[in-house]
Write an enzyme that holds these catalytic residues in place. Structure first.
Site, mmCIF file in Angstrom:
data_model
loop_
_atom_site.group_PDB
_atom_site.id
_atom_site.type_symbol
_atom_site.label_atom_id
_atom_site.label_comp_id
_atom_site.label_asym_id
_atom_site.label_seq_id
_atom_site.Cartn_x
_atom_site.Cartn_y
_atom_site.Cartn_z
ATOM 1 N N SER A 122 0.827 -1.203 0.000
ATOM 2 C CA SER A 122 0.000 0.000 0.000
ATOM 3 C C SER A 122 0.868 1.262 0.000
ATOM 4 O O SER A 122 1.664 1.461 -0.915
ATOM 5 C CB SER A 122 -0.944 -0.056 1.206
ATOM 6 N N HIS A 145 -2.745 -1.128 -4.723
ATOM 7 C CA HIS A 145 -4.203 -1.056 -4.853
ATOM 8 C C HIS A 145 -4.648 0.400 -4.760
ATOM 9 O O HIS A 145 -3.883 1.259 -4.316
ATOM 10 C CB HIS A 145 -4.888 -1.910 -3.774
#
Length: 241
Positions: A122, A145
């Site tokens: 992330s 993501h």
């Protein structure tokens, strides 16, 4: 009759020494660690969840950005420190806190190297790419993501525009500090079918290098060797100037 010679009393440890030993055992699980006082390299770790403006529960393993920022300032100011090594094993966390750390690492004038061990997921991705050179362990992974919010969200168009702009900030930083193209990064970010409960991609060590996110697969030995090389190169350039 001559007095019998008394055996020399064994030196007793002071309460301070005993207390120090107990503290080391409690904190580190051992009585001592190698002395880092004379080294010219400072090592920082980004582990667990990156904590931002909201305090996380006490059972969470966290890296607090308000603890990291003063250390980065000290690294920049201290003339004895010639290089910075950052080791990551993080699940991600607060986007703005992660970007703040990334920008500070990228703007340090001294050589910097990052090493991803376990995971750099992330918002850990921009931190991993912020240094002059980056390594990733062969078994380490990086999850790419889209940005998302948790908790109470106001369902208005401005909220989605804010998320979109924040996501652009992450994309721009990563593409400017690594070799990956914007199109490829977005393709990995919005890929379907790779993650069970989300969209995105879980990138393993060698794939991260192939995509251009990370410079090289390696471990602690390679990372320190590269950092010393960058330090020597900077010293040579300063002498020439």
């Amino acid at each position: 009759m001559a007095d019998e010679q008394q055996p020399a009393a064994e030196p007793t440890k002071s309460k301070e020494e005993k207390g120090s030993l107990v503290e080391k055992i409690q904190a580190l699980g051992q009585t001592g660690v190698p002395d880092m006082g004379q080294t010219n390299i400072h090592c920082m770790t980004v582990v667990g969840q990156i904590e931002g403006h909201m305090q996380l529960p006490p059972q969470n393993k966290t890296t607090k950005y308000e603890h990291m920022i003063p250390q980065l300032v000290a690294v920049e100011q201290n003339p004895k420190i010639e290089g910075l090594l950052i080791i990551l094993n993080t699940v991600g966390g607060d986007v703005e806190a992660g970007l703040a750390l990334s920008e500070m690492i990228a703007s340090i004038s001294k050589p910097t190297v990052t090493l991803v061990l376990g995971g750099g997921h992330s918002i850990g991705v921009p931190i991993a790419t912020a240094a002059n050179y980056s390594y990733i362990a062969q078994t380490a992974t990086m999850t790419i993501h889209p940005v998302r919010l948790t908790g109470l969200v106001i369902g208005v168009p401005q909220t989605f525009e804010y998320l979109d702009k924040m996501q652009d900030r992450v994309i721009n930083f990563v593409t400017h500090h690594s070799s990956i193209t914007e199109d490829k990064f977005k393709e990995l970010m919005f890929s379907k079918g790779n993650l069970t409960r989300d969209i995105g991609t879980n990138v393993i060590g060698t794939d991260a290098v192939e995509y251009g996110l990370i410079n090289e697969v390696g471990g602690i030995g390679q990372a320190i060797k590269k950092l010393n090389q960058l330090i020597d190169e900077q010293k040579s350039s300063e002498v020439v100037q």
